[in-house]
Design a protein around this motif. Sequence first.
Motif, PDB file in Angstrom:
ATOM      1  N   ARG A 144      58.468  31.518  11.086  1.00  0.00           N
ATOM      2  CA  ARG A 144      59.898  32.653  11.053  1.00  0.00           C
ATOM      3  C   ARG A 144      59.644  33.460  11.044  1.00  0.00           C
ATOM      4  NH1 ARG A 144      64.670  29.112   8.558  1.00  0.00           N
ATOM      5  NH2 ARG A 144      64.332  26.726   9.162  1.00  0.00           N
ATOM      6  N   GLN A 145      58.675  34.060  10.068  1.00  0.00           N
ATOM      7  CA  GLN A 145      58.952  35.585   9.635  1.00  0.00           C
ATOM      8  C   GLN A 145      57.950  36.615  10.631  1.00  0.00           C
ATOM      9  OE1 GLN A 145      60.910  36.078   7.527  1.00  0.00           O
ATOM     10  NE2 GLN A 145      59.945  37.387   6.305  1.00  0.00           N
ATOM     11  N   LEU A 146      57.264  35.402  10.458  1.00  0.00           N
ATOM     12  CA  LEU A 146      56.071  36.038  12.102  1.00  0.00           C
ATOM     13  C   LEU A 146      56.680  36.391  13.330  1.00  0.00           C
ATOM     14  CD1 LEU A 146      52.391  33.730  11.226  1.00  0.00           C
ATOM     15  CD2 LEU A 146      53.024  36.561  10.991  1.00  0.00           C
ATOM     16  N   VAL A 147      57.754  35.216  13.833  1.00  0.00           N
ATOM     17  CA  VAL A 147      58.631  34.984  14.864  1.00  0.00           C
ATOM     18  C   VAL A 147      59.597  36.472  14.514  1.00  0.00           C
ATOM     19  CG1 VAL A 147      60.758  34.321  15.681  1.00  0.00           C
ATOM     20  CG2 VAL A 147      58.786  32.735  15.230  1.00  0.00           C
ATOM     21  N   LEU A 148      60.301  36.305  13.430  1.00  0.00           N
ATOM     22  CA  LEU A 148      60.819  38.300  13.383  1.00  0.00           C
ATOM     23  C   LEU A 148      61.047  39.133  13.490  1.00  0.00           C
ATOM     24  CD1 LEU A 148      62.734  36.712  10.509  1.00  0.00           C
ATOM     25  CD2 LEU A 148      64.202  36.644  12.446  1.00  0.00           C
ATOM     26  N   LEU A 149      58.716  39.119  12.938  1.00  0.00           N
ATOM     27  CA  LEU A 149      57.741  40.061  13.645  1.00  0.00           C
ATOM     28  C   LEU A 149      57.687  40.676  15.126  1.00  0.00           C
ATOM     29  CD1 LEU A 149      56.486  42.961  11.686  1.00  0.00           C
ATOM     30  CD2 LEU A 149      54.386  41.145  11.502  1.00  0.00           C
ATOM     31  N   ALA A 150      57.625  39.042  15.660  1.00  0.00           N
ATOM     32  CA  ALA A 150      57.687  39.619  16.683  1.00  0.00           C
ATOM     33  C   ALA A 150      58.990  40.317  17.370  1.00  0.00           C
ATOM     34  CB  ALA A 150      56.609  38.480  17.942  1.00  0.00           C
ATOM     35  N   ARG A 151      60.020  40.022  17.114  1.00  0.00           N
ATOM     36  CA  ARG A 151      61.402  40.296  18.120  1.00  0.00           C
ATOM     37  C   ARG A 151      61.330  41.680  17.325  1.00  0.00           C
ATOM     38  NH1 ARG A 151      67.038  38.040  16.051  1.00  0.00           N
ATOM     39  NH2 ARG A 151      66.633  39.122  14.040  1.00  0.00           N
ATOM     40  N   ALA A 152      60.699  41.732  16.324  1.00  0.00           N
ATOM     41  CA  ALA A 152      60.903  43.762  15.830  1.00  0.00           C
ATOM     42  C   ALA A 152      59.725  44.174  16.843  1.00  0.00           C
ATOM     43  CB  ALA A 152      59.832  43.926  14.258  1.00  0.00           C
ATOM     44  N   LEU A 153      58.570  43.760  17.151  1.00  0.00           N
ATOM     45  CA  LEU A 153      57.517  44.433  17.928  1.00  0.00           C
ATOM     46  C   LEU A 153      57.695  44.468  19.126  1.00  0.00           C
ATOM     47  CD1 LEU A 153      54.246  42.907  16.941  1.00  0.00           C
ATOM     48  CD2 LEU A 153      54.902  44.791  16.507  1.00  0.00           C
ATOM     49  N   VAL A 154      58.865  43.282  20.050  1.00  0.00           N
ATOM     50  CA  VAL A 154      59.650  43.380  21.159  1.00  0.00           C
ATOM     51  C   VAL A 154      60.214  44.792  21.695  1.00  0.00           C
ATOM     52  CG1 VAL A 154      58.539  41.547  22.218  1.00  0.00           C
ATOM     53  CG2 VAL A 154      60.881  41.805  20.956  1.00  0.00           C
ATOM     54  N   GLN A 155      61.493  45.115  20.232  1.00  0.00           N
ATOM     55  CA  GLN A 155      62.055  46.092  20.810  1.00  0.00           C
ATOM     56  C   GLN A 155      61.804  47.128  20.883  1.00  0.00           C
ATOM     57  OE1 GLN A 155      64.856  45.631  18.013  1.00  0.00           O
ATOM     58  NE2 GLN A 155      65.600  47.513  16.938  1.00  0.00           N
ATOM     59  N   GLU A 156      60.715  47.237  20.566  1.00  0.00           N
ATOM     60  CA  GLU A 156      59.673  48.570  21.393  1.00  0.00           C
ATOM     61  C   GLU A 156      59.486  50.015  20.224  1.00  0.00           C
ATOM     62  OE1 GLU A 156      59.404  48.677  25.478  1.00  0.00           O
ATOM     63  OE2 GLU A 156      57.473  48.459  25.217  1.00  0.00           O
ATOM     64  N   THR A 157      60.173  49.993  18.769  1.00  0.00           N
ATOM     65  CA  THR A 157      60.194  50.965  17.697  1.00  0.00           C
ATOM     66  C   THR A 157      59.579  51.316  17.508  1.00  0.00           C
ATOM     67  OG1 THR A 157      60.885  49.738  16.083  1.00  0.00           O
ATOM     68  CG2 THR A 157      62.773  49.539  17.496  1.00  0.00           C
ATOM     69  N   ARG A 158      59.112  52.480  16.852  1.00  0.00           N
ATOM     70  CA  ARG A 158      57.990  52.673  16.052  1.00  0.00           C
ATOM     71  C   ARG A 158      58.340  52.726  14.323  1.00  0.00           C
ATOM     72  NH1 ARG A 158      53.868  51.220  18.093  1.00  0.00           N
ATOM     73  NH2 ARG A 158      52.532  53.033  17.290  1.00  0.00           N
ATOM     74  N   ILE A 159      59.548  52.360  13.713  1.00  0.00           N
ATOM     75  CA  ILE A 159      59.939  52.476  12.424  1.00  0.00           C
ATOM     76  C   ILE A 159      60.218  51.376  11.944  1.00  0.00           C
ATOM     77  CG2 ILE A 159      61.581  53.206  10.935  1.00  0.00           C
ATOM     78  CD1 ILE A 159      61.864  56.060  12.215  1.00  0.00           C
ATOM     79  N   LEU A 160      59.386  50.323  11.097  1.00  0.00           N
ATOM     80  CA  LEU A 160      60.460  49.147  10.731  1.00  0.00           C
ATOM     81  C   LEU A 160      60.824  48.885   9.040  1.00  0.00           C
ATOM     82  CD1 LEU A 160      57.528  46.583  12.695  1.00  0.00           C
ATOM     83  CD2 LEU A 160      59.571  47.593  13.382  1.00  0.00           C
ATOM     84  N   ILE A 161      61.708  48.172   9.110  1.00  0.00           N
ATOM     85  CA  ILE A 161      62.340  48.341   7.887  1.00  0.00           C
ATOM     86  C   ILE A 161      61.710  46.687   7.284  1.00  0.00           C
ATOM     87  CG2 ILE A 161      64.516  48.090   6.093  1.00  0.00           C
ATOM     88  CD1 ILE A 161      64.732  50.802   7.492  1.00  0.00           C
ATOM     89  N   LEU A 162      61.071  45.723   6.647  1.00  0.00           N
ATOM     90  CA  LEU A 162      61.571  44.374   6.304  1.00  0.00           C
ATOM     91  C   LEU A 162      61.720  44.385   4.437  1.00  0.00           C
ATOM     92  CD1 LEU A 162      58.059  46.082   7.130  1.00  0.00           C
ATOM     93  CD2 LEU A 162      58.558  43.472   8.409  1.00  0.00           C
ATOM     94  N   ASP A 163      62.575  43.415   4.356  1.00  0.00           N
ATOM     95  CA  ASP A 163      62.750  42.866   3.057  1.00  0.00           C
ATOM     96  C   ASP A 163      62.590  41.800   2.689  1.00  0.00           C
ATOM     97  OD1 ASP A 163      64.749  43.021   0.615  1.00  0.00           O
ATOM     98  OD2 ASP A 163      66.660  42.973   1.939  1.00  0.00           O
ATOM     99  N   GLU A 164      62.073  42.074   2.307  1.00  0.00           N
ATOM    100  CA  GLU A 164      60.513  41.343   1.532  1.00  0.00           C
ATOM    101  C   GLU A 164      60.007  40.234   2.326  1.00  0.00           C
ATOM    102  OE1 GLU A 164      62.607  39.336  -2.535  1.00  0.00           O
ATOM    103  OE2 GLU A 164      63.764  40.996  -2.621  1.00  0.00           O
ATOM    104  N   PRO A 165      58.790  41.097   2.972  1.00  0.00           N
ATOM    105  CA  PRO A 165      58.721  39.970   4.478  1.00  0.00           C
ATOM    106  C   PRO A 165      58.362  38.348   3.969  1.00  0.00           C
ATOM    107  CG  PRO A 165      57.834  42.100   4.318  1.00  0.00           C
ATOM    108  CD  PRO A 165      58.459  41.976   3.027  1.00  0.00           C
ATOM    109  N   THR A 166      57.302  38.359   2.605  1.00  0.00           N
ATOM    110  CA  THR A 166      56.549  37.641   2.414  1.00  0.00           C
ATOM    111  C   THR A 166      57.458  36.401   1.376  1.00  0.00           C
ATOM    112  OG1 THR A 166      55.282  38.972   0.349  1.00  0.00           O
ATOM    113  CG2 THR A 166      54.504  38.577   2.791  1.00  0.00           C
TER     114      THR A 166
END
Length: 258
Positions: A144-166
């Motif tokens: 699920r975390q990798l899926v959410l990371l993929a969703r962030a990538l397709v948003q095509e932003t260059r800033i990512l904020i992750l709340d306790e991703p692991t």
Amino acid sequence: MSIEVKNLSFGYCDRLVLDGINFKAEENQLISILGPNGVGKSTLFHCILSLLKGYQGQVLLNGKDTRAMSIKEMAELVAFIPQSHYPSFNFSVFDMVLMGTTVQVSAFSKPGKKQVQLVEAALERLGISYLIDRGYTQISGGERQLVLLARALVQETRILILDEPTANLDYGNQIRVMTQIKSLAKEGYTIMQSTHNPDQTFLFSDIVMAMKDGKIVAYGVPGDIFTEELIRNLYAAEVKIQSLYEDKVRVCIPKCAI
């Protein structure tokens, strides 16, 4: 792309949660926020994302005050991955990732070939193409975390904020997720994450920001600030820090276990 926070303070009722926070995050940086529960890490992220409005101070994304930004403008600059995510419906992994392209299409149109290609490329990059037709609620926490990371990538932003991703991931998935996050930082992303893992923080971070009682108590490269005294101050835990591989790795060992 950059995140700049100037003299940011925020409180709930009569409790001050953030007290005069100042820092700047640049591209090619992974900044990890380390600190105990309730210190204000998630609140800080919510202020940066304009999910909380009543703060004092200033938040700038790429030099622009977030108070002057629309929701669409924010979505074009920054993607957020929450600590946990439980959708009401069992969307497929493909649809979950495709939702990240919403900002690219108008309210009266649907995702096209470009958006589908973005989804396929993101899943391929993260090594989870095999999940494309699976239900999101029927896969593991690490997936699920990798899926959410993929969703962030397709948003095509260059800033990512992750709340306790692991958080709550097994050791293997922690390494896989953090390796991908570090790789994105090297490619020019500006990334902030919160974490409770000191060893992981030292291994992957470019900058560590330690918080306690709503304030920044240490800020800098891991090798400069990662000490036994800092861990004691943050967590009231006595540890011995062991340096390995010519100080490329530092490991916290509880003194009670020695």
